[in-house]
Design an enzyme around this catalytic site. Sequence first.
Site, PDB file in Angstrom:
ATOM      1  N   GLY A 155      -5.226  -6.898  -8.721  1.00 37.61           N
ATOM      2  CA  GLY A 155      -5.524  -6.079  -7.660  1.00 37.61           C
ATOM      3  C   GLY A 155      -7.172  -6.279  -7.063  1.00 37.61           C
ATOM      4  O   GLY A 155      -7.099  -7.351  -6.085  1.00 37.61           O
ATOM      5  N   THR A 156      -8.071  -5.655  -7.640  1.00 40.54           N
ATOM      6  CA  THR A 156      -9.253  -5.796  -6.948  1.00 40.54           C
ATOM      7  C   THR A 156      -9.898  -7.262  -6.883  1.00 40.54           C
ATOM      8  O   THR A 156     -10.712  -7.702  -6.190  1.00 40.54           O
ATOM      9  CB  THR A 156     -10.222  -5.027  -8.028  1.00 40.54           C
ATOM     10  OG1 THR A 156     -10.050  -3.640  -7.633  1.00 40.54           O
ATOM     11  CG2 THR A 156     -11.694  -4.937  -7.645  1.00 40.54           C
TER      12      THR A 156
ATOM     13  N   LYS B  48       4.485   4.173 -11.898  1.00 38.85           N
ATOM     14  CA  LYS B  48       3.035   3.516 -12.089  1.00 38.85           C
ATOM     15  C   LYS B  48       2.222   4.945 -12.717  1.00 38.85           C
ATOM     16  O   LYS B  48       2.146   5.943 -12.178  1.00 38.85           O
ATOM     17  CB  LYS B  48       2.500   2.955 -10.654  1.00 38.85           C
ATOM     18  CG  LYS B  48       0.839   2.413 -10.957  1.00 38.85           C
ATOM     19  CD  LYS B  48       0.560   1.981  -9.601  1.00 38.85           C
ATOM     20  CE  LYS B  48      -0.738   1.183  -9.644  1.00 38.85           C
ATOM     21  NZ  LYS B  48      -1.158   0.482  -8.611  1.00 38.85           N
TER      22      LYS B  48
ATOM     23  N   LYS C 136       0.933  -1.174   0.021  1.00 44.75           N
ATOM     24  CA  LYS C 136      -0.186   0.167   0.024  1.00 44.75           C
ATOM     25  C   LYS C 136       0.859   1.181  -0.021  1.00 44.75           C
ATOM     26  O   LYS C 136       1.911   1.248   0.773  1.00 44.75           O
ATOM     27  CB  LYS C 136      -0.943  -0.050   1.352  1.00 44.75           C
ATOM     28  CG  LYS C 136      -1.738   1.195   1.634  1.00 44.75           C
ATOM     29  CD  LYS C 136      -2.882   1.373   0.680  1.00 44.75           C
ATOM     30  CE  LYS C 136      -3.744   2.627   1.168  1.00 44.75           C
ATOM     31  NZ  LYS C 136      -4.801   2.806   0.065  1.00 44.75           N
TER      32      LYS C 136
ATOM     33  N   ASN D 227       5.635   0.860  -2.535  1.00 43.49           N
ATOM     34  CA  ASN D 227       5.116   1.950  -3.402  1.00 43.49           C
ATOM     35  C   ASN D 227       4.819   3.345  -2.613  1.00 43.49           C
ATOM     36  O   ASN D 227       4.437   3.161  -1.456  1.00 43.49           O
ATOM     37  CB  ASN D 227       3.452   1.689  -3.701  1.00 43.49           C
ATOM     38  CG  ASN D 227       2.851   2.368  -4.715  1.00 43.49           C
ATOM     39  OD1 ASN D 227       2.686   3.598  -4.310  1.00 43.49           O
ATOM     40  ND2 ASN D 227       2.438   2.265  -5.850  1.00 43.49           N
TER      41      ASN D 227
ATOM     42  N   ALA E 187     -12.136   5.508  -3.044  1.00 48.00           N
ATOM     43  CA  ALA E 187     -11.422   6.786  -2.854  1.00 48.00           C
ATOM     44  C   ALA E 187     -11.227   6.732  -1.210  1.00 48.00           C
ATOM     45  O   ALA E 187     -11.541   7.409  -0.492  1.00 48.00           O
ATOM     46  CB  ALA E 187     -12.513   8.276  -2.938  1.00 48.00           C
TER      47      ALA E 187
ATOM     48  N   ASN F 273       3.989   5.824  -6.871  1.00 47.68           N
ATOM     49  CA  ASN F 273       2.310   6.174  -7.195  1.00 47.68           C
ATOM     50  C   ASN F 273       2.459   7.690  -7.630  1.00 47.68           C
ATOM     51  O   ASN F 273       2.136   8.547  -6.982  1.00 47.68           O
ATOM     52  CB  ASN F 273       1.663   5.944  -5.821  1.00 47.68           C
ATOM     53  CG  ASN F 273       0.287   6.174  -6.228  1.00 47.68           C
ATOM     54  OD1 ASN F 273      -0.064   6.595  -7.386  1.00 47.68           O
ATOM     55  ND2 ASN F 273      -0.562   5.835  -4.987  1.00 47.68           N
TER      56      ASN F 273
ATOM     57  N   GLY G  94      -4.938  -4.086 -14.473  1.00 48.91           N
ATOM     58  CA  GLY G  94      -6.211  -3.548 -14.686  1.00 48.91           C
ATOM     59  C   GLY G  94      -7.252  -4.800 -14.942  1.00 48.91           C
ATOM     60  O   GLY G  94      -7.503  -5.261 -16.016  1.00 48.91           O
TER      61      GLY G  94
ATOM     62  N   CYS H 169      -2.286   8.665  -7.875  1.00 46.01           N
ATOM     63  CA  CYS H 169      -3.460   8.552  -7.171  1.00 46.01           C
ATOM     64  C   CYS H 169      -4.468   9.831  -7.473  1.00 46.01           C
ATOM     65  O   CYS H 169      -4.325  10.812  -7.261  1.00 46.01           O
ATOM     66  CB  CYS H 169      -2.976   8.526  -5.737  1.00 46.01           C
ATOM     67  SG  CYS H 169      -4.455   8.310  -4.733  1.00 46.01           S
TER      68      CYS H 169
END
Lengths: 284, 336
Positions: free
Chosen positions: B289-290, B189, B70, B124, B95, B152, B267, B155
């Site tokens: 990721g997700t 990134k 993170k 990161n 968010a 990063n 992605g 963001c």
Amino acid sequence: MPSVISAPILAHREVAPRHFVLTLHAPPIAASAQPGQFVQVRGVDWVDPLLPRPFSVMRAHRDKGDIEILYRVVGKGTALMTRWQPGGNAQVFGPLGKPFQLFPYGARVLIGGGVGIPPLLMLAEQCGRRPEAMRAATVVLQGARTADQLLCVEDFQRTGVTLELATDDGSTGHHGLVTDLLKPHISRLQARYGTVEVFTCGPMAMMRAVAETCRDGGVGCQVCLEAPMPCGFGVCMGCVVKVRGAWEIGQGSRRIKGWTMERHYKRVCHDGPVFDANEVVWDE
Amino acid sequence: MSSDQLPVNSDQLLVTPHQQRAGRDAPSLQIHIGPLCLRNPVMTASGTCGYGEELAEFVPLDKLGAIVTKTVTRHPREGNPPPRVCETAAGMLNAIGLQNVGIERFISDKLPFLRDAGATVIANIAGEDVAEFAELARRLDGVGGVAAIELNLSCPNVAGGLDFSTDPQLTEATCAAVKAATRLPVIAKLSPNVTDIVAIARAAVAGGADAVSLINTLVGMAIDVKTRRPKLANVTGGLSGPAIKPVALRMVYQVAQAVSVPVIGIGGIMTAEDALEFLLAGASAVQVGTATFTNPRVSLDVLEGIERWMQENGMGSVQEIVGGLRLAEHVPTLAR
């Protein structure tokens, strides 16, 4: 330790308008689930909707390896779930989160409404299996808009603990809010048993009112919070709640806790979902 | 000694535990991201695996190519008020606002666990300006247990967060400053919220980035019609999940053809097939990721699926897949 499994669906029934109970065969989850803990449930091939839905465990049958969850149809995911049939499978991940902490002394009040009822039923059934003294010192208060929205009433009655109901329209039990019933019970149980611990799960407004009553009455209160949770295991930081900083001295029953002016976010899924009601910053 | 200096036929030296178990015919999953050698091409994306502690219950962290932690900033950040997330069609908006423990606690409280778990850590970082990026990189330089740094630059949920990766000059300056501040490999990134991602990628490479990773989330929003309020307290958020995969794939394809450094594809990757698409489009590695939110073990499933596919298709090494997209003669290339 939580596990991710593709669980066979054993039973699925509507228990109240738009409320369903789903029974899943999930032995590792059934073996360790505690009241207040939850599971993340999703269709095995879901892409849209994508994310799992968190549901409190309502029952864990350790012998059979089954768990039951109760859900209300509120959106896309739960609408899809209503089509699930025995014979199919669901992806289930759990048990997750910190459970309610049940003390072996004093009295307890379980107060909730709506889909906050399942963790309280699991807790009530646990109290019902304990010695008679503990059963007698346990009170369940359930509220709903109307009588047909009350949940698991017979299940609560079978536990042997005291059950009182309240409805907004007066169709069953007390005519008014369930929180109206709380204060008299706290006073009565305090006089008889000394200490009282309150356990609550339900709409935010109700839990907030319960938390205030408990704070004013000087009794402990554990709240089981709900939030949208993408991950459910503490990595996404999506389901946070604002809490107060805490301090603690002593150990075990001689422990004293207090709160500071500092505020920060905690994850409902991993640091909760059960919190000390005094820890939660309710006006945010 | 870096692995490419090893003599040829030094199989025994390079065999990973994974390969030992699978036997001699197991394909080689090892990949190189610039100077960085990873045991396989599957990593977890920043912001979807915390600092590894929670994920370690489900995935042996030393099995993955890397854990991208993170984002950490110079000081701890509280993050945005809730609601921070909402689901959208085949994806989600977030968010979070870079809630994190700050660089010092990352080093003292979080890194030791990852080190003990045998994880390859890509840290990161995000700074408020070029100097802060460099300062964070310098702080991580001497710390054991960090294999590389991911910047990063993109963001979408903090003030000024997108500035870096929407401006080629700022991207180049940041990469250059970070490179000067650390000996660790640097990965930039990139944000998809730009007119021309190739120009930004080129700027990162000009600044000295050893690799680029893309894409970060796409800025989006959702409204609750009943209350007429935005579904996120921050109003806008970053879109992730399968919904963004085609966009990510196209951008990876474009960038991979335009730059000389390795590309890491991110992605909407849910399956091994998704990951293979990115490799074929030119990515040397991928980040999951997700999808981790849908199943904490999914990164391992993706890895095992890639290995199975390689075996079924007689592939000896991941390198054979990278950029292996077949285009008919008449298909116009998107590359520029």
